[in-house]
Design a protein around this motif. Structure first.
Motif, mmCIF file in Angstrom:
data_model
loop_
_atom_site.group_PDB
_atom_site.id
_atom_site.type_symbol
_atom_site.label_atom_id
_atom_site.label_comp_id
_atom_site.label_asym_id
_atom_site.label_seq_id
_atom_site.Cartn_x
_atom_site.Cartn_y
_atom_site.Cartn_z
ATOM 1 N N TYR A 293 32.831 -5.469 17.622
ATOM 2 C CA TYR A 293 33.517 -5.265 16.339
ATOM 3 C C TYR A 293 34.779 -4.419 16.466
ATOM 4 N N ARG A 294 35.049 -3.903 17.670
ATOM 5 C CA ARG A 294 36.232 -3.065 17.873
ATOM 6 C C ARG A 294 37.491 -3.808 17.407
ATOM 7 N N ASP A 295 38.384 -3.084 16.744
ATOM 8 C CA ASP A 295 39.635 -3.599 16.168
ATOM 9 C C ASP A 295 39.404 -4.461 14.930
ATOM 10 N N GLY A 296 38.163 -4.507 14.457
ATOM 11 C CA GLY A 296 37.874 -5.237 13.227
ATOM 12 C C GLY A 296 38.278 -4.424 12.000
ATOM 13 N N ILE A 297 38.576 -5.122 10.925
ATOM 14 C CA ILE A 297 38.969 -4.488 9.665
ATOM 15 C C ILE A 297 37.795 -4.599 8.687
ATOM 16 N N LEU A 298 37.419 -3.468 8.099
ATOM 17 C CA LEU A 298 36.346 -3.436 7.106
ATOM 18 C C LEU A 298 36.961 -3.552 5.717
ATOM 19 N N LYS A 299 36.427 -4.462 4.906
ATOM 20 C CA LYS A 299 36.997 -4.706 3.583
ATOM 21 C C LYS A 299 35.904 -4.728 2.522
ATOM 22 N N ASN B 290 38.919 13.215 12.912
ATOM 23 C CA ASN B 290 39.658 12.438 11.897
ATOM 24 C C ASN B 290 39.028 11.076 11.624
ATOM 25 N N PHE B 291 37.804 10.885 12.076
ATOM 26 C CA PHE B 291 37.168 9.575 11.953
ATOM 27 C C PHE B 291 35.992 9.612 10.988
ATOM 28 N N ASP B 292 35.692 8.443 10.439
ATOM 29 C CA ASP B 292 34.439 8.236 9.738
ATOM 30 C C ASP B 292 33.546 7.512 10.736
ATOM 31 N N ILE B 293 32.359 8.035 10.955
ATOM 32 C CA ILE B 293 31.415 7.443 11.902
ATOM 33 C C ILE B 293 30.360 6.698 11.089
ATOM 34 N N LEU B 294 30.235 5.394 11.346
ATOM 35 C CA LEU B 294 29.308 4.551 10.592
ATOM 36 C C LEU B 294 28.299 3.887 11.523
ATOM 37 N N SER B 295 27.119 3.623 10.967
ATOM 38 C CA SER B 295 26.172 2.739 11.650
ATOM 39 C C SER B 295 25.728 1.699 10.628
ATOM 40 N N PHE B 296 25.274 0.558 11.142
ATOM 41 C CA PHE B 296 24.946 -0.574 10.283
ATOM 42 C C PHE B 296 23.515 -1.057 10.516
ATOM 43 N N GLU B 297 22.942 -1.612 9.463
ATOM 44 C CA GLU B 297 21.604 -2.205 9.516
ATOM 45 C C GLU B 297 21.541 -3.254 10.631
ATOM 46 N N ASN B 298 20.445 -3.253 11.384
ATOM 47 C CA ASN B 298 20.198 -4.226 12.457
ATOM 48 C C ASN B 298 21.210 -4.164 13.602
ATOM 49 N N HIS B 299 21.853 -3.006 13.769
ATOM 50 C CA HIS B 299 22.792 -2.794 14.879
ATOM 51 C C HIS B 299 22.450 -1.453 15.542
ATOM 52 N N PRO B 300 21.281 -1.377 16.237
ATOM 53 C CA PRO B 300 20.786 -0.093 16.720
ATOM 54 C C PRO B 300 21.418 0.447 18.011
ATOM 55 N N ASN B 301 22.230 -0.358 18.713
ATOM 56 C CA ASN B 301 22.826 0.209 19.932
ATOM 57 C C ASN B 301 24.252 -0.276 20.163
ATOM 58 N N ILE B 302 24.881 0.348 21.130
ATOM 59 C CA ILE B 302 26.300 0.112 21.414
ATOM 60 C C ILE B 302 26.611 -1.365 21.661
ATOM 61 N N ASN B 303 25.687 -2.094 22.292
ATOM 62 C CA ASN B 303 25.923 -3.507 22.597
ATOM 63 C C ASN B 303 26.061 -4.354 21.324
ATOM 64 N N ASP B 304 25.425 -3.908 20.238
ATOM 65 C CA ASP B 304 25.480 -4.648 18.977
ATOM 66 C C ASP B 304 26.827 -4.511 18.267
ATOM 67 N N VAL B 305 27.528 -3.393 18.517
ATOM 68 C CA VAL B 305 28.749 -3.118 17.744
ATOM 69 C C VAL B 305 30.030 -3.165 18.571
ATOM 70 N N GLU B 306 29.905 -3.205 19.883
ATOM 71 C CA GLU B 306 31.087 -3.202 20.758
ATOM 72 C C GLU B 306 32.067 -4.323 20.396
ATOM 73 N N THR C 38 33.629 2.515 19.620
ATOM 74 C CA THR C 38 32.222 2.836 19.411
ATOM 75 C C THR C 38 32.088 4.353 19.508
ATOM 76 N N GLN C 39 30.940 4.874 19.075
ATOM 77 C CA GLN C 39 30.670 6.316 19.142
ATOM 78 C C GLN C 39 29.257 6.476 19.688
ATOM 79 N N GLY C 40 29.140 6.959 20.909
ATOM 80 C CA GLY C 40 27.815 7.123 21.506
ATOM 81 C C GLY C 40 27.181 5.776 21.845
ATOM 82 N N ILE C 41 25.854 5.793 22.022
ATOM 83 C CA ILE C 41 25.157 4.571 22.444
ATOM 84 C C ILE C 41 24.206 4.024 21.383
ATOM 85 N N LYS C 42 24.167 4.666 20.220
ATOM 86 C CA LYS C 42 23.183 4.288 19.196
ATOM 87 C C LYS C 42 23.744 3.388 18.094
ATOM 88 N N GLY C 43 24.773 2.607 18.404
ATOM 89 C CA GLY C 43 25.268 1.622 17.445
ATOM 90 C C GLY C 43 26.251 2.159 16.422
#
Length: 171
Positions: free
Chosen positions: A79-85, A61-77, A13-18
């Motif tokens: 997804y760690r180690d997930g693969i985006l396709k 060296n990273f791309d930092i992304l945020s997603f619709e309806n995922h406004p905070n860290i708890n929503d995306v935590e 994750t990056q920060g607390i805003k999802g």
């Protein structure tokens, strides 16, 4: 099921805003991660969810992304180690003599006299040009630069690459 291609891996994750940190596997980050793009998240080889990108920025060296309806860290935590396709229909047309990795890896390689040399097992990008790793039976791998003087023809239809074996290439 349609073919899906890896564009990146969520490593943290990056920060607390999802936001999530992604190690990118795409040559087209501006296209893949633009606002409104839909990425499919896979975990343990299974489809989990389609995610719509709301923001993208580079950080180190990273791309930092945020997603619709995922406004905070708890929503995306989770997804760690997930693969985006992305699906095959999202692949961009490439210019002549440029190929996607999935098109090259696995092709049979032959010389100008039609002698089979081996199969391409990997593509490396160490610098000025790509290097194709050719796995050969009972011999060490052959590394060839992807340049006009060496790679004479790529025939995707017949899954065949013809190369010129320059002096010193097989040492």
């Amino acid at each position: 099921m349609k073919k899906m291609y890896n564009v990146g891996k969520i490593v943290n994750t990056q920060g607390i805003k999802g936001e999530v940190r992604v190690i990118s596997k795409t040559d087209f980050p501006e296209e893949r991660y633009k606002k409104g793009s839909i990425l499919t998240l896979f975990q343990d080889g299974k489809k989990v969810i389609d995610l719509t990108v709301t923001s993208h920025r580079k950080h180190k060296n990273f791309d930092i992304l945020s997603f619709e309806n995922h406004p905070n860290i708890n929503d995306v935590e989770k997804y760690r180690d997930g693969i985006l396709k992305v699906g095959e229909e999202k692949l961009t047309e490439l210019p002549e003599n440029e190929y996607y990795l999935h098109q090259i890896v696995g092709l049979t390689v032959q010389d100008e006299e039609n002698n089979t040399i081996g199969k391409i097992s990997e593509v490396m990008s160490p610098g000025a040009n790509d290097v194709w790793v050719i796995e050969r039976p009972k011999k060490k791998d052959l590394l060839i630069p992807y340049i006009e003087e060496i790679v004479l023809k790529v025939d995707l239809e017949n899954q065949l690459v013809t190369i010129h074996m320059m002096e010193g290439l097989d040492d």
